[in-house]
Design a protein around this motif. Structure first.
Motif, short mmCIF file in Angstrom:
data_model
loop_
_atom_site.label_atom_id
_atom_site.label_comp_id
_atom_site.label_asym_id
_atom_site.label_seq_id
_atom_site.Cartn_x
_atom_site.Cartn_y
_atom_site.Cartn_z
N TRP A 189 -6.28 -1.53 -4.54
CA TRP A 189 -5.84 -0.35 -5.32
C TRP A 189 -6.96 0.81 -4.57
O TRP A 189 -6.36 1.96 -3.94
N LEU A 190 -8.02 0.76 -4.54
CA LEU A 190 -9.01 1.48 -4.04
C LEU A 190 -8.94 1.63 -2.56
O LEU A 190 -9.09 3.04 -2.12
N VAL B 197 -5.99 1.35 -0.94
CA VAL B 197 -4.77 1.95 -0.76
C VAL B 197 -4.85 3.67 -0.98
O VAL B 197 -4.48 4.26 -0.31
N VAL B 198 -5.71 3.82 -2.27
CA VAL B 198 -5.82 5.25 -2.32
C VAL B 198 -6.61 6.13 -1.39
O VAL B 198 -6.21 6.93 -0.98
N LEU C 248 -4.23 6.44 1.65
CA LEU C 248 -3.35 7.71 1.47
C LEU C 248 -4.10 9.01 1.66
O LEU C 248 -4.04 10.18 2.06
N TYR C 249 -5.38 9.13 1.05
CA TYR C 249 -6.37 10.42 1.17
C TYR C 249 -6.60 10.52 2.64
O TYR C 249 -6.67 11.67 3.00
#
Length: 55
Positions: free
Chosen positions: A10-11, A13-14, A17-18
Protein backbone atom coordinates in the motif's frame (compact mmCIF):
# COMPACT_ATOMS: atom_id res chain seq x y z
CA UNK A 1 2.27 -8.70 14.12
CA UNK A 2 0.65 -6.77 11.24
CA UNK A 3 0.91 -8.09 7.70
CA UNK A 4 4.06 -6.23 6.69
CA UNK A 5 3.84 -7.23 3.03
CA UNK A 6 0.39 -5.68 2.67
CA UNK A 7 1.45 -2.46 4.38
CA UNK A 8 4.53 -2.12 2.18
CA UNK A 9 2.45 -2.77 -0.93
CA UNK A 10 0.00 0.00 0.00
CA UNK A 11 2.85 2.40 0.74
CA UNK A 12 4.36 1.71 -2.69
CA UNK A 13 1.01 2.25 -4.41
CA UNK A 14 0.42 5.52 -2.55
CA UNK A 15 3.93 6.72 -3.38
CA UNK A 16 3.50 5.87 -7.07
CA UNK A 17 0.19 7.73 -7.22
CA UNK A 18 1.76 10.72 -5.47
CA UNK A 19 4.71 10.72 -7.88
CA UNK A 20 2.44 10.50 -10.92
CA UNK A 21 0.11 13.25 -9.72
CA UNK A 22 2.81 15.69 -8.66
CA UNK A 23 5.21 15.27 -11.60
CA UNK A 24 3.83 13.10 -14.40
CA UNK A 25 6.70 13.85 -16.80
CA UNK A 26 9.34 12.64 -14.37
CA UNK A 27 7.27 9.58 -13.50
CA UNK A 28 6.92 8.75 -17.21
CA UNK A 29 10.67 9.09 -17.71
CA UNK A 30 11.39 6.79 -14.76
CA UNK A 31 8.89 4.21 -16.00
CA UNK A 32 10.35 4.39 -19.52
CA UNK A 33 13.86 3.86 -18.19
CA UNK A 34 12.75 0.92 -16.06
CA UNK A 35 10.97 -0.60 -19.09
CA UNK A 36 14.15 -0.24 -21.18
CA UNK A 37 16.15 -2.07 -18.50
CA UNK A 38 13.62 -4.93 -18.33
CA UNK A 39 13.35 -5.22 -22.14
CA UNK A 40 17.16 -5.19 -22.49
CA UNK A 41 17.49 -7.89 -19.84
CA UNK A 42 14.97 -10.14 -21.55
CA UNK A 43 16.72 -9.59 -24.89
CA UNK A 44 20.10 -10.45 -23.39
CA UNK A 45 18.75 -13.62 -21.80
CA UNK A 46 17.38 -14.62 -25.21
CA UNK A 47 20.77 -13.98 -26.83
CA UNK A 48 22.49 -16.02 -24.13
CA UNK A 49 20.30 -19.09 -24.67
CA UNK A 50 20.50 -18.70 -28.44
CA UNK A 51 24.29 -18.63 -28.21
CA UNK A 52 24.27 -21.55 -25.79
CA UNK A 53 22.16 -23.71 -28.11
CA UNK A 54 24.25 -22.88 -31.19
CA UNK A 55 27.57 -23.33 -29.42
Amino acid sequence: MPPVKKIVMWLVVVFLLYAILTSPDSAANIFGSAWDVVAGGVSNIGRFFDSLLRG
